[in-house]
Design a protein around this motif. Structure first.
Motif, short mmCIF file in Angstrom:
data_model
loop_
_atom_site.label_atom_id
_atom_site.label_comp_id
_atom_site.label_asym_id
_atom_site.label_seq_id
_atom_site.Cartn_x
_atom_site.Cartn_y
_atom_site.Cartn_z
N SER A 71 0.81 -1.22 0.00
CA SER A 71 0.00 0.00 0.00
C SER A 71 0.85 1.27 0.00
O SER A 71 0.34 2.36 -0.22
CB SER A 71 -0.90 0.01 1.24
OG SER A 71 -0.10 0.11 2.42
N GLY A 72 2.14 1.12 0.28
CA GLY A 72 3.00 2.29 0.37
C GLY A 72 2.92 2.97 1.73
O GLY A 72 3.45 4.05 1.92
N LYS A 73 2.24 2.31 2.68
CA LYS A 73 2.05 2.88 4.02
C LYS A 73 2.26 1.80 5.06
O LYS A 73 1.96 0.63 4.83
CB LYS A 73 0.64 3.44 4.16
CG LYS A 73 0.32 4.54 3.20
CD LYS A 73 -1.10 5.01 3.37
CE LYS A 73 -1.38 6.11 2.37
NZ LYS A 73 -2.66 6.75 2.61
N LEU A 74 2.77 2.21 6.22
CA LEU A 74 2.94 1.29 7.34
C LEU A 74 2.23 1.86 8.56
O LEU A 74 2.29 3.06 8.81
CB LEU A 74 4.42 1.12 7.68
CG LEU A 74 5.32 0.52 6.60
CD1 LEU A 74 6.77 0.53 7.07
CD2 LEU A 74 4.88 -0.88 6.24
N LEU A 79 4.91 -1.86 12.31
CA LEU A 79 6.13 -1.26 12.87
C LEU A 79 6.42 -1.63 14.32
O LEU A 79 7.55 -1.45 14.78
CB LEU A 79 6.04 0.27 12.76
CG LEU A 79 6.10 0.81 11.34
CD1 LEU A 79 5.74 2.28 11.33
CD2 LEU A 79 7.49 0.60 10.77
N GLU A 80 5.44 -2.14 15.02
CA GLU A 80 5.61 -2.42 16.45
C GLU A 80 6.81 -3.34 16.73
O GLU A 80 7.72 -2.98 17.47
CB GLU A 80 4.33 -3.03 17.03
CG GLU A 80 4.45 -3.35 18.51
CD GLU A 80 3.18 -3.95 19.08
OE1 GLU A 80 3.09 -4.02 20.31
OE2 GLU A 80 2.28 -4.36 18.30
N VAL A 95 5.44 3.47 19.72
CA VAL A 95 5.46 3.31 18.27
C VAL A 95 4.41 4.23 17.65
O VAL A 95 4.67 4.95 16.69
CB VAL A 95 5.24 1.84 17.85
CG1 VAL A 95 5.07 1.72 16.34
CG2 VAL A 95 6.38 0.96 18.34
N GLN A 96 3.19 4.22 18.23
CA GLN A 96 2.13 5.08 17.71
C GLN A 96 2.50 6.55 17.86
O GLN A 96 2.24 7.36 16.96
CB GLN A 96 0.80 4.80 18.41
CG GLN A 96 -0.38 5.54 17.79
CD GLN A 96 -0.61 5.13 16.35
OE1 GLN A 96 -0.83 3.96 16.06
NE2 GLN A 96 -0.57 6.09 15.43
N SER A 107 -2.86 10.42 8.59
CA SER A 107 -3.46 9.12 8.25
C SER A 107 -3.20 8.05 9.32
O SER A 107 -3.73 6.95 9.22
CB SER A 107 -2.91 8.62 6.91
OG SER A 107 -1.52 8.38 7.02
N HIS A 108 -2.38 8.36 10.33
CA HIS A 108 -1.97 7.41 11.37
C HIS A 108 -1.16 6.26 10.79
O HIS A 108 -1.05 5.19 11.39
CB HIS A 108 -3.15 6.89 12.18
CG HIS A 108 -3.93 7.99 12.82
ND1 HIS A 108 -3.42 8.75 13.84
CD2 HIS A 108 -5.16 8.48 12.56
CE1 HIS A 108 -4.32 9.65 14.19
NE2 HIS A 108 -5.38 9.52 13.43
#
Length: 121
Positions: A71-74, A79-80, A95-96, A107-108
């Motif tokens: 999707s091009g997003k993580l 990532l956790e 992480v958040q 977009s979080h």
């Protein structure tokens, strides 16, 4: 006339104009970023470069390996484990917080450039 070729297969495999434009814009952005880093190195301003081209390539491979949906997003789910494992964060909440700190579009999730900011704060 009835065609012996299945045109539907061709239509499915042909990228749309929007997909082509997005791919072109991505390639153009990468090229501009590379040229900017090359200019900085050439003019003695290497300390303003976050990662050199080889390091960026490695970071892109790492990003892509985490982006299993392509999707091009993580997000925090992807990532956790890596960020806690690398001792960049201590908990899911941290992480958040890191994501929210660099998330320019709200977009979080983070895109590749934002990912670089997390890895090299």
């Amino acid at each position: 006339l009835e065609s012996k070729y299945d045109v539907s297969q061709f239509e499915k495999s042909t990228p749309s104009l929007d997909e082509k434009k997005e791919k072109y814009d991505d390639a153009l952005g990468i090229m501009r970023e590379s040229m900017k880093r090359r200019w900085l190195r050439k003019h003695g301003k290497k300390n303003y470069i976050d990662f050199d081209d080889a390091e960026r390539d490695q970071m892109k491979k790492a990003f892509d390996s985490l982006d299993q949906k392509k999707s091009g997003k993580l997000g925090v789910d992807q990532l956790e484990e890596p960020l806690i494992g690398l001792l960049i964060a201590k908990s899911r909440e941290e992480v958040q917080e890191l994501i929210d700190e660099v998330d320019d579009d709200g977009s979080h999730t983070i895109e590749f450039e934002e990912f670089l900011a997390v890895i090299n704060p």
